[in-house]
Design a protein around this motif. Structure first.
Motif, PDB file in Angstrom:
ATOM      1  N   VAL B 135       0.870  -1.490  -0.413  1.00 35.38           N
ATOM      2  CA  VAL B 135      -0.307  -0.232  -0.326  1.00 35.38           C
ATOM      3  C   VAL B 135       0.354   1.215  -0.006  1.00 35.38           C
ATOM      4  O   VAL B 135       1.409   1.157   0.894  1.00 35.38           O
ATOM      5  CB  VAL B 135      -1.111  -0.315   1.382  1.00 35.38           C
ATOM      6  N   ASN B 136       0.494   1.925  -0.998  1.00 36.18           N
ATOM      7  CA  ASN B 136       1.668   3.477  -0.823  1.00 36.18           C
ATOM      8  C   ASN B 136       2.908   3.570  -0.802  1.00 36.18           C
ATOM      9  O   ASN B 136       3.255   3.750   0.023  1.00 36.18           O
ATOM     10  CB  ASN B 136       0.928   4.257  -0.186  1.00 36.18           C
ATOM     11  N   PRO B 137       3.766   2.387  -1.325  1.00 38.56           N
ATOM     12  CA  PRO B 137       4.839   2.102  -0.827  1.00 38.56           C
ATOM     13  C   PRO B 137       5.586   3.156  -2.041  1.00 38.56           C
ATOM     14  O   PRO B 137       5.223   3.580  -2.877  1.00 38.56           O
ATOM     15  CB  PRO B 137       5.513   1.060  -2.312  1.00 38.56           C
ATOM     16  N   ILE B 138       7.438   2.985  -0.880  1.00 32.47           N
ATOM     17  CA  ILE B 138       8.173   4.458  -1.353  1.00 32.47           C
ATOM     18  C   ILE B 138       8.764   3.843  -2.123  1.00 32.47           C
ATOM     19  O   ILE B 138       9.665   3.197  -2.055  1.00 32.47           O
ATOM     20  CB  ILE B 138       8.840   5.372  -0.173  1.00 32.47           C
ATOM     21  N   ALA B 139       8.776   4.802  -3.489  1.00 35.08           N
ATOM     22  CA  ALA B 139      10.000   4.119  -4.279  1.00 35.08           C
ATOM     23  C   ALA B 139      10.849   5.554  -4.568  1.00 35.08           C
ATOM     24  O   ALA B 139      12.047   4.756  -3.979  1.00 35.08           O
ATOM     25  CB  ALA B 139       9.264   5.147  -5.708  1.00 35.08           C
ATOM     26  N   ALA B 140      11.536   6.185  -3.422  1.00 30.74           N
ATOM     27  CA  ALA B 140      12.639   6.558  -3.236  1.00 30.74           C
ATOM     28  C   ALA B 140      13.342   7.598  -1.826  1.00 30.74           C
ATOM     29  O   ALA B 140      11.933   7.771  -1.716  1.00 30.74           O
ATOM     30  CB  ALA B 140      12.794   8.138  -4.369  1.00 30.74           C
ATOM     31  N   GLY B 141      13.896   6.532  -1.735  1.00 23.84           N
ATOM     32  CA  GLY B 141      13.740   6.942  -0.149  1.00 23.84           C
ATOM     33  C   GLY B 141      14.209   8.854   0.963  1.00 23.84           C
ATOM     34  O   GLY B 141      14.103   8.818   1.570  1.00 23.84           O
ATOM     35  N   GLY B 142      15.029   8.999  -1.063  1.00 22.80           N
ATOM     36  CA  GLY B 142      15.665   9.974  -0.361  1.00 22.80           C
ATOM     37  C   GLY B 142      14.665  11.607  -0.223  1.00 22.80           C
ATOM     38  O   GLY B 142      14.215  12.445   0.181  1.00 22.80           O
ATOM     39  N   ALA B 143      13.655  11.356  -1.491  1.00 22.69           N
ATOM     40  CA  ALA B 143      12.219  12.570  -1.163  1.00 22.69           C
ATOM     41  C   ALA B 143      11.929  12.197  -0.167  1.00 22.69           C
ATOM     42  O   ALA B 143      10.901  13.427   0.977  1.00 22.69           O
ATOM     43  CB  ALA B 143      11.651  12.311  -2.408  1.00 22.69           C
ATOM     44  N   TYR B 144      11.733  10.825   0.198  1.00 19.05           N
ATOM     45  CA  TYR B 144      10.551  10.529   1.502  1.00 19.05           C
ATOM     46  C   TYR B 144      11.156  10.798   2.690  1.00 19.05           C
ATOM     47  O   TYR B 144      10.596  11.668   3.815  1.00 19.05           O
ATOM     48  CB  TYR B 144      10.459   9.317   1.636  1.00 19.05           C
ATOM     49  N   LEU B 145      12.676  10.614   3.123  1.00 19.51           N
ATOM     50  CA  LEU B 145      13.163  11.917   4.351  1.00 19.51           C
ATOM     51  C   LEU B 145      13.250  13.157   4.085  1.00 19.51           C
ATOM     52  O   LEU B 145      12.874  13.684   4.941  1.00 19.51           O
ATOM     53  CB  LEU B 145      14.768  11.542   4.371  1.00 19.51           C
ATOM     54  N   MET B 146      13.087  13.649   2.885  1.00 22.48           N
ATOM     55  CA  MET B 146      13.104  15.491   2.685  1.00 22.48           C
ATOM     56  C   MET B 146      11.844  15.983   3.473  1.00 22.48           C
ATOM     57  O   MET B 146      11.998  16.339   4.295  1.00 22.48           O
ATOM     58  CB  MET B 146      13.195  15.795   1.390  1.00 22.48           C
ATOM     59  N   LYS B 147      10.095  14.866   3.061  1.00 20.79           N
ATOM     60  CA  LYS B 147       9.224  15.290   3.327  1.00 20.79           C
ATOM     61  C   LYS B 147       9.011  14.679   5.219  1.00 20.79           C
ATOM     62  O   LYS B 147       8.254  15.743   5.581  1.00 20.79           O
ATOM     63  CB  LYS B 147       8.131  14.056   2.868  1.00 20.79           C
ATOM     64  N   ALA B 148       9.842  13.521   5.666  1.00 21.05           N
ATOM     65  CA  ALA B 148      10.039  13.859   7.072  1.00 21.05           C
ATOM     66  C   ALA B 148      10.395  14.647   7.500  1.00 21.05           C
ATOM     67  O   ALA B 148      10.114  14.848   9.045  1.00 21.05           O
ATOM     68  CB  ALA B 148      10.258  12.979   6.947  1.00 21.05           C
ATOM     69  N   LEU B 149      11.807  15.039   7.657  1.00 20.92           N
ATOM     70  CA  LEU B 149      12.461  16.464   7.758  1.00 20.92           C
ATOM     71  C   LEU B 149      11.217  17.511   8.116  1.00 20.92           C
ATOM     72  O   LEU B 149      11.639  18.715   8.527  1.00 20.92           O
ATOM     73  CB  LEU B 149      13.701  16.847   6.798  1.00 20.92           C
ATOM     74  N   ARG B 150      10.762  17.622   6.893  1.00 20.99           N
ATOM     75  CA  ARG B 150       9.466  19.189   6.864  1.00 20.99           C
ATOM     76  C   ARG B 150       8.678  18.974   8.450  1.00 20.99           C
ATOM     77  O   ARG B 150       8.755  19.421   8.870  1.00 20.99           O
ATOM     78  CB  ARG B 150       8.373  18.437   5.746  1.00 20.99           C
ATOM     79  N   SER B 151       8.418  17.790   8.666  1.00 25.29           N
ATOM     80  CA  SER B 151       7.814  17.948  10.285  1.00 25.29           C
ATOM     81  C   SER B 151       8.224  18.386  10.895  1.00 25.29           C
ATOM     82  O   SER B 151       7.956  19.016  12.243  1.00 25.29           O
ATOM     83  CB  SER B 151       7.352  15.985  10.305  1.00 25.29           C
ATOM     84  N   ASN B 152       9.855  17.850  11.697  1.00 22.54           N
ATOM     85  CA  ASN B 152      10.896  18.518  12.291  1.00 22.54           C
ATOM     86  C   ASN B 152      10.816  20.128  12.014  1.00 22.54           C
ATOM     87  O   ASN B 152      10.541  20.287  13.417  1.00 22.54           O
ATOM     88  CB  ASN B 152      12.299  17.899  12.399  1.00 22.54           C
ATOM     89  N   LEU B 153      10.694  20.727  11.130  1.00 19.40           N
ATOM     90  CA  LEU B 153       9.971  21.798  10.769  1.00 19.40           C
ATOM     91  C   LEU B 153       9.003  22.835  11.475  1.00 19.40           C
ATOM     92  O   LEU B 153       9.686  24.012  11.611  1.00 19.40           O
ATOM     93  CB  LEU B 153      10.682  22.460   9.269  1.00 19.40           C
ATOM     94  N   THR B 154       8.325  21.882  11.342  1.00 17.88           N
ATOM     95  CA  THR B 154       7.027  22.189  11.489  1.00 17.88           C
ATOM     96  C   THR B 154       6.592  22.279  13.051  1.00 17.88           C
ATOM     97  O   THR B 154       5.851  22.620  13.900  1.00 17.88           O
ATOM     98  CB  THR B 154       5.552  21.015  10.259  1.00 17.88           C
ATOM     99  N   THR B 155       7.267  21.126  14.002  1.00 17.08           N
ATOM    100  CA  THR B 155       7.804  21.845  14.952  1.00 17.08           C
ATOM    101  C   THR B 155       8.043  22.087  15.740  1.00 17.08           C
ATOM    102  O   THR B 155       7.469  22.752  16.693  1.00 17.08           O
ATOM    103  CB  THR B 155       8.039  19.608  16.025  1.00 17.08           C
ATOM    104  N   GLN B 156       9.856  22.988  14.894  1.00 13.07           N
ATOM    105  CA  GLN B 156      10.351  24.137  15.557  1.00 13.07           C
ATOM    106  C   GLN B 156       8.878  25.108  15.410  1.00 13.07           C
ATOM    107  O   GLN B 156       8.615  25.953  16.413  1.00 13.07           O
ATOM    108  CB  GLN B 156      10.735  24.103  14.733  1.00 13.07           C
ATOM    109  N   MET B 157       8.512  25.413  14.876  1.00  9.55           N
ATOM    110  CA  MET B 157       7.812  26.411  14.158  1.00  9.55           C
ATOM    111  C   MET B 157       6.114  26.167  15.723  1.00  9.55           C
ATOM    112  O   MET B 157       5.915  27.081  16.099  1.00  9.55           O
ATOM    113  CB  MET B 157       6.767  26.135  13.007  1.00  9.55           C
ATOM    114  N   GLY B 158       6.003  25.039  15.628  1.00 10.85           N
ATOM    115  CA  GLY B 158       4.849  24.875  16.878  1.00 10.85           C
ATOM    116  C   GLY B 158       5.189  25.105  18.446  1.00 10.85           C
ATOM    117  O   GLY B 158       4.532  26.074  19.092  1.00 10.85           O
ATOM    118  N   ILE B 159       6.716  24.672  18.453  1.00 13.23           N
ATOM    119  CA  ILE B 159       7.521  25.394  20.334  1.00 13.23           C
ATOM    120  C   ILE B 159       8.097  26.860  19.797  1.00 13.23           C
ATOM    121  O   ILE B 159       7.730  27.920  20.676  1.00 13.23           O
ATOM    122  CB  ILE B 159       8.313  24.246  20.134  1.00 13.23           C
ATOM    123  N   TYR B 160       8.402  26.962  18.598  1.00 12.46           N
ATOM    124  CA  TYR B 160       9.292  28.595  19.083  1.00 12.46           C
ATOM    125  C   TYR B 160       8.489  29.426  17.651  1.00 12.46           C
ATOM    126  O   TYR B 160       8.911  30.968  18.373  1.00 12.46           O
ATOM    127  CB  TYR B 160      11.050  28.512  18.291  1.00 12.46           C
TER     128      TYR B 160
END
Lengths: 321, 284
Positions: B135-160
């Motif tokens: 189900v919705n397999p990930i084709a390219a790990g690089g793009a997947y991880l870059m998208k996952a990094l966005r959540s770190n940025l979102t968390t920073q926005m929420g905190i700081y």
């Protein structure tokens, strides 16, 4: 402060599967045993926040199990019925409805059975419950039901009920309302914020109500209207708290910007407790989100828990060579 | 229904242990079995209940199912940062070997949501698998991880209220410390690099040449399958015996207002597939 995170290789925990029954459902759990048990120490039952698997957000329950076993305490983490690997199904698929149910004690029976299972498996008769959000309040209900619960560690404990019908702005405490108003005022010179405001993307009801509430209090002056119990307080929480306060040791940990903190301090402490004693430790941690995801937040969280456990239950005195 | 034939256990592996859940049918159908591979980090928790219920549905249809936690995930040993692609492959091989031996599995099928699907497509040939479902397999790990990094940025926005460490800073910090915080998980720099290099459509020889069912969950009626599923499907050596299907459903691997437990619409394609449709039916 605890050195966290560490790149050191982790030692495998001494763990076993522990399943038990609650209301005809089999609930799977993992029992982690300490290498050096703390003499006279309690066991720990980790309550998951509610709908997620027993390991918790970012595997928090596993990290906590490692911490508690290092302190000499056996730990049980488990799935509530209808979640994770447990049997049974939940009565709704609506997350807000389920959260409301949990905050009103929906998983209290499962929690009590978990306490009993840990006591039987470990030979202990004293337990701490530990949990985040829904897990925190479920732990409180377990304490109310079972005198073997001697301590509660709760993160982001919710004390106000979620009214799915009412406007959000009408449910929040005055303190949180002021906090939200401050956030909006900070955006007053930001063009992006005005763009949202003029294009229908802002939460107009929330802005209006937080502002008018503040203006009303400014004109009225003083403390505002006296109430015994503020609107929206979770009466089940109040009942359970009253039942255990004074008997059970409690540690409540919040992050600074967590809404539940404002509810706890503004409505529960200031109004419900007023001048009454506060027989608990309350810690407020900076720079964290709801799940304590940042490294510093996790380090501070574990440091505070370790200190509280050692203060209340002692520490192993044998030093390893 | 009493799930009395579910067994939880720890599988020993090189001095460590892997948590497993075995679903044994009361009445077995054929000699096939399904090995389920899980998603990465918090996505594993979001789809967890749906995975449990899919396993139960397959088991009720007569198929044994084995689920397991990779070391560094769930209730298995290791901290998250100790996970590597090598350890993931070792876990899969150990689980498959144990499953075959304990249940007499002659036709091994692999299934996975998201990165679990990716690993299934990658490892199935080496395991001699009969088919793969994803189900919705990930084709390219690089793009997947870059998208996952966005959540770190979102968390920073929420905190700081601001981003204090942008992506480049976070990655530099990872190089210095050896790990990166993603939603509270600590991904090791080694695994980050290994996943970033994963690009299955660019290396079709690495893909399973046998029959595959890829299911793409979509929000809108009439939309095409997601880009990653399409790319993977086009690259499959066994495309003629494979299928790419779509289902209108919000993504179940993230936060939402509905508790994602899966339903008949999600399970049916895989019940049919592993129940026998994998045997060379025409691709769609």
């Amino acid at each position: 402060m605890r050195d966290y995170p560490s790149l050191e290789a982790s030692r495998p925990l001494n763990e076993e599967i522990l399943c038990f029954e609650s209301r005809g459902h089999r609930l799977p759990g993992i029992l982690s045993r300490p290498e050096r048990p703390l003499p006279g120490g309690p066991g720990v039952v980790i309550m998951s926040p509610g709908l997620k698997h027993r390991v918790g957000p970012h595997r928090m329950s596993v990290k906590l199990a490692r911490l508690f076993t290092e302190l000499g305490l056996p730990v049980l983490r488990f799935d509530f019925h209808g979640t994770g690997d447990a049997e049974g199904e939940l009565p709704s698929r609506s997350v807000p409805e389920l959260h409301e149910s949990i905050q009103n004690g929906y998983f209290a029976d499962d929690a009590s059975k978990a306490v009993a299972a840990l006591c039987e498996a470990s030979g202990l008769d004293k337990v701490i419950t530990c949990g985040l959000c829904g897990g925190a309040i479920t732990g409180l209900y377990a304490a109310e039901a079972d005198s073997r619960v001697d301590g509660i560690i709760g993160f982001q404990l919710p004390v106000k009920k979620l009214d799915l019908e009412a406007d959000y702005a009408d449910q929040i405490s005055s303190e949180y309302s002021d906090f939200i108003l401050t956030l909006y005022l900070k955006k007053i010179f930001k063009p992006e914020a005005w763009k949202n405001f003029l294009s229908g993307k802002s939460e107009y009801s929330l802005i209006w109500k937080t502002a008018t509430r503040r203006i009303y209090r400014l004109f009225r002056g003083g403390r505002g209207q006296e109430v015994d119990i503020p609107d929206g307080m979770n009466l089940n929480f109040l009942r359970a708290y009253d039942a255990v306060a004074g008997r059970v040791k409690m540690q409540w940990i919040y992050s600074v910007e967590e809404r539940a903190r404002y509810d706890f301090e503004g409505d529960f402490e200031k109004i419900c407790l007023a001048d009454r004693e506060r027989p608990y430790d309350k810690i407020v941690l900076p720079d964290s989100n709801h799940e304590f995801a940042p490294d510093d937040a996790q380090a501070r969280l574990f440091t505070e828990i370790e200190a509280w456990v050692q203060r209340n239950y002692g520490r192993n005195t044998d030093e390893e060579g | 229904m009493r799930e009395s034939l579910e067994t939880f256990s720890f599988l020993p592996l090189s001095g460590e242990k892997i948590f497993t859940t075995m679903h044994r049918p009361e009445s077995r159908r054929g000699r096939g079995g399904v090995l389920m591979l899980h998603p990465f980090a918090e996505e594993k928790l979001w789809v967890g209940r749906a995975g449990t219920r899919l396993a139960r549905a397959l088991c009720a249809a007569g198929l044994p199912v084995l689920r397991f936690d990779h070391r560094g995930h769930g209730d298995s040993d290791r901290a998250h940062h100790e996970m590597t692609l090598t350890s993931m492959v070792e876990d899969i091989e150990a689980a498959a070997d144990s499953f075959r031996k304990s249940e007499g599995i002659e036709e091994l099928h692999l299934f996975g949501f998201r990165l679990g699907g990716t690993m299934a497509l990658r490892q199935a040939a080496g395991l001699g698998a009969a088919s793969v479902g994803a189900v919705n397999p990930i084709a390219a790990g690089g793009a997947y991880l870059m998208k996952a990094l966005r959540s770190n940025l979102t968390t920073q926005m929420g905190i700081y209220g601001e981003v204090r460490q942008d992506r480049e800073t976070l990655l530099a910090h990872m190089r210095e410390t050896g790990m990166l915080n993603l939603d509270g998980y600590h991904i090791g720099a080694g695994l980050f690099d290994e996943l970033s290099a994963l690009d299955l459509p660019a290396d079709p020889a690495a893909l399973f040449p046998g029959p595959c069912l890829l299911l793409s969950l979509l929000r809108r009626e009439g939309a095409a399958a997601d880009a990653e599923s399409r790319k993977l499907f086009e690259a499959l050596p066994g495309r003629e015996t494979s299928r790419l299907e779509t289902l209108i459903s919000p993504p179940i691997w993230g936060e939402q207002k509905v508790f994602a437990v899966g339903d008949d619409a999600l399970f049916a394609p895989f019940l049919e597939w592993f129940g026998g449709h994998w045997r060379g039916e025409a691709s769609s």
